[in-house]
Write an enzyme that holds these catalytic residues in place. Sequence first.
Site, PDB file in Angstrom:
ATOM      1  CG  ASP A 483      -1.857   1.132   1.283  1.00  0.00           C
ATOM      2  OD1 ASP A 483      -2.421   1.454   0.221  1.00  0.00           O
ATOM      3  OD2 ASP A 483      -2.043   1.718   2.359  1.00  0.00           O
ATOM      4  CG  ASP A 675      -1.520   2.166   7.066  1.00  0.00           C
ATOM      5  OD1 ASP A 675      -2.446   1.409   6.708  1.00  0.00           O
ATOM      6  OD2 ASP A 675      -1.584   3.410   6.980  1.00  0.00           O
ATOM      7  CG  ASP A 679      -4.228  -1.440   4.405  1.00  0.00           C
ATOM      8  OD1 ASP A 679      -4.772  -0.874   3.446  1.00  0.00           O
ATOM      9  OD2 ASP A 679      -3.191  -1.033   4.951  1.00  0.00           O
TER      10      ASP A 679
END
Length: 780
Positions: A483, A675, A679
Amino acid sequence: MEAAMTKRDFKLFNLCCPVCAGKIQKNLNKLDGVTSAVIDFSSQKLTVELAGGGPEDVAAKIAVIAKRYESAIEVAEIFPAVPGEKTLYLANLPGAEHAEKIEARVKSLEGVSAVSVDYAAQKMRIEAVDRVKLPFLLRQASDIVKEIDPNIEISFSERHGADESRVDWKRRLSSAGLCVGAALFFAGMYFKFDAALSLGVFVTAYLLVGGSVVLRSLKNIAKGQLFDENFLMSVATFGAFAIGEYAEGVAVMLFYQVGEAFQRMAVNRSRKSISALMDIRPDFANLKCGAELRRVSPEEVGVGEHIVVKPGEKVPLDGVVIEGRSALDTSALTGESAPRDIEPGGSVMSGSINKSGLLTIKVAKEFGESTVSKILDLVQNAGSKKAPVENFITKFARYYTPAVVFVAIALAVIPPLFLPGANHSEWIRRALVFLVVSCPCALVISIPLGFFGGIGGASRCGILVKGSNYLEALSKVDAVVFDKTGTLTKGVFSVTKIVPVGMSEDKLLFYAAHAESESNHPIAVSIRKAYGRRPQAERISEYEEVAGYGVKVRIGGDVVLAGNEKLLYGAGVSHEKAFEPGTVVYLAVNGVFAGYVVISDELKPDSARAVKDLKKIGVAKTVMLTGDSRAVGERVGGELGIDEVYAELLPQQKVERLEEIDKDNAKGKVVFVGDGINDAPVLARSDIGVAMGGVGSDAAIEAADIVLMTDEPSKIVDAIRIAKKTRTIVWQNIIFSLGVKGVILVLGAIGMASMWEAVFGDVGVTLIAVLNSMRAMRAN
């Protein structure tokens, strides 16, 4: 309707035999109501999954099965932390009347909803009406116990010292017998006795050296257990006596017992060494009570109370510094060697070590919710998720020993029947070599220890692995997907440009700040920070979040859209496209384009090195997924040297793109690194989900398979290196163990290996494999 599943954990104290562990696991899986039973030999932990709660006496049944294979095993249930409930263990509780007094006094405390003192089990369980008050009640209960009998020792974890000392006494007695037996054996070897006396000396030596092995094998035969190590060694040494090889029979048993002792020592030391790597649990807290300090257990401290941490002490609980300055050593949590300076207002994590100044800390979380507690729980549960190679070895061990035993029988019986002039004693001796080398201990012990060591070593580097299955999968990574925001970039945004259309910059920023007033996203925070004033909540109404696009909100009498280009396209607002190096937030007021705000993010210092090092260690492809604009995505990807960049993705589109990458990458594993914020779907879909910045992030710890405790992308390189090293060590042990055993079996079959070599092929190989496994604890 399907029955609800219940998971229960047990500690198997004094579990020493890995083959026995496999048999116990196999039998537990046959119990009614048990859907899964997994024993982690390295940590002596049993995890049982039960359908509908399982049988009421499941703990008793586990104890019966465990003691059938190892009589010294003590089974203790590990109770999960229940909010508002706690068990205190009362060692040296002298009598039932003391238990009744303690129960009555504690029950009278305000805020206690239930209490029970079990004299037989020497424990007290307390339930609080309000979970927040539980630490205060535990403190009061401890005072009551000490007031009634100062000799009672209070602890928050179950101790089995008495059982271990009993086992230790047995081992000392066995060692004494072993020494006397060894002396008799050497006397029989080096002094010339007549035949009868010589036989007497060797038989006495054998009974002293191997009596316990023979006794265990007889007990196991009575329980229907053949093919265990005790039975095989007994048959092999009886066979040696039967063919007149008295000295060899005693020697094999002697060196087997000595090897077993060294093996136990090596296993116990490796267990202790691995446990020491993760020894971050604080022993006490200095609670501030007015002008006095009181040393208490961390469990007895409540949220909002003040604790004092002196130089050299561990920080016992998460909190905020209210007084004092110091440097904290967080290496046990994050793997970072550089101390972190801390001052009033700074957050501190439990498990850190105070290096210099005196700190007064206001507690933010109770011990069960603290960073150190979550890390320990995660690492201790890692053993229940076994790697495929571990499961293979467990199954292999079930068939290997019986197969070798049947070959040994065939070797003893068939050649003398068909080979002219064959010596029965010689072929029996060859068969005995097979029996001695037929135990798979080297594999069954060393492989779990190797993975356990790898997980322990990774934890010291600030990398938490939730199971050996993930560690093994990580060694086969072919593609790493990142990401962008918060992973490769700092996620610390600032407004770098304001471009109004038909209004002033201040007016555009006013609309942007009010539109983003309900969001905690870093971009929204940066816009409010640039505005510099608190948004007027009374002017905001009809707030509506459009997932993946932005927000629609009424500010005063104006309808405002704030988000990406797709939001404006969807609303039919014509606008000019911004080609800016950063994230662009477009605004429209009452259906008319009002301008845009540019927010930029910084790359993390080690992002480029992480991508470069991934390619060095053999990762074929690096990919970046982002919801940001294509211009921003391609700029970041180009700076870092990432192979593929996919931009302007909605959360569900990230999952779809990851699935496409997975299809194209059929051979290796795909890792997704994020993180931990928003997600979860992608982390769950990837082969291995890695969340960064796990310190203080409950969401990250829950969502991912591997948690990096710092915000450094380069930690993923360290994780892969540790995984590859662990896998190498595991396969070294497999090849070495099977190779040596195979060579000895062949040499034994053709008469070129004696039982002495066979003993080395059993306990010697195991010892070497265990020592090799300990290398996995070292990260480099």
